[in-house]
Design an enzyme around this catalytic site. Structure first.
Site, short mmCIF file in Angstrom:
data_model
loop_
_atom_site.label_atom_id
_atom_site.label_comp_id
_atom_site.label_asym_id
_atom_site.label_seq_id
_atom_site.Cartn_x
_atom_site.Cartn_y
_atom_site.Cartn_z
N SER A 61 -11.72 3.99 -9.92
CA SER A 61 -10.68 4.42 -8.99
C SER A 61 -9.63 5.28 -9.69
O SER A 61 -9.96 6.28 -10.31
CB SER A 61 -10.07 3.20 -8.29
OG SER A 61 -9.39 3.56 -7.12
N ASP B 121 -14.80 2.97 -3.21
CA ASP B 121 -14.08 2.55 -4.41
C ASP B 121 -14.85 1.53 -5.26
O ASP B 121 -15.30 0.50 -4.76
CB ASP B 121 -12.75 1.93 -3.98
CG ASP B 121 -11.72 1.95 -5.08
OD1 ASP B 121 -11.98 1.38 -6.14
OD2 ASP B 121 -10.63 2.52 -4.87
#
Length: 263
Positions: A40, A155
């Protein structure tokens, strides 16, 4: 011969700006990582650094950042699976990541994402660097999933907040992990609406999953660094200078330990 250093830079939204501060402290002291794995925001900062940006350049880019730089609302939220399209995020990555493909990066780099169809963790180790970093950073429901090669990614933090094993597998002798979400799931006073409810659930599940993963990966991480950012939400684009400073101070405070580990 000194040992090789691998950095595992974890997810954390706006709190992930601390990674830039941490890298600035290392760069200032002449400590260069041999490998970087990110998830991320950790993949965004780590990928830009591995591609050739300096920590100072990353700092300047981040501190000039505005919410409008990523806001591109999706007209049909339900059918498109997100509030935002993500095109502006990709445009930003194309602007700052200095190479096209991961295998061209001066510092070996990998990032992790969650593949929705299989439900498994995917490690990007080659190919389109901007796409890989975008996939790793795509917060579910907020940004549109990234599609590539018949797969759909969101993610990496859904399954692996701090990719310790990934950087160890790259060949790092010493693994230093930076987790910027230490207190993300601490008790809150209120949950205001459906968006805050979803994000709160993400924080709770993520923290629990991270704790379990640390038990499984025990022994792989030589040093865990957790910058303290009390009261800072990872979902709010403000106080970015505070996050940078916290990461910088954490880096400076741990330099001696890192240098000892590398002997």
């Amino acid at each position: 011969m000194s040992k090789t250093l691998g950095l595992a830079l974890g997810s954390g939204g706006s709190r992930g700006v601390a990674h830039a501060g941490f890298l600035f402290a290392l760069e200032e002291a002449g400590v260069k990582p041999d490998y970087i794995a990110g998830c991320s925001m950790g993949s965004g900062v780590g990928g830009c650094y591995a591609s050739g940006m300096t920590a100072g350049e990353i700092k300047d880019a981040i501190l000039s950042f505005k919410a409008r730089d990523i806001l591109d609302l999706t007209p049909a939220v339900i059918t498109k699976m997100s509030l935002l399209r993500g095109k502006k995020v990709r445009d930003l990555l194309l602007e700052y990541v200095k190479v096209k493909n991961i295998e061209e990066m001066p510092i070996p780099f990998r990032c992790v994402a969650t593949e929705l169809y299989s439900g498994k963790l995917h490690v990007f180790d080659k190919g389109d660097a901007a796409l890989a970093i975008q996939a790793s950073s795509t917060i579910p429901t907020v940004f549109r999933p990234v599609e590539s090669d018949g797969m759909m990614f969101v993610d990496g933090g859904c399954l692996c907040r701090v990719p310790v094993k990934t950087v160890k597998d790259m060949g790092a002798d010493v693994v230093v992990a930076v987790d910027v979400l230490k207190n993300a799931a601490e008790p809150v006073d209120k949950v205001h609406n459906i968006v805050s409810m979803v994000l709160r659930v993400f924080d709770i599940m993520d923290t629990n999953q991270t704790e379990q993963r640390r038990i499984i990966e025990k022994g792989l991480c030589d040093l865990l660094i957790e910058p303290v950012m009390d009261g800072m939400s990872q979902y709010a684009i403000k106080d970015l200078d505070k996050a940078f400073d916290e990461g910088y101070e954490a880096g400076k405070a741990n330099l001696k330990k890192i240098k000892e580990l590398l002997k």
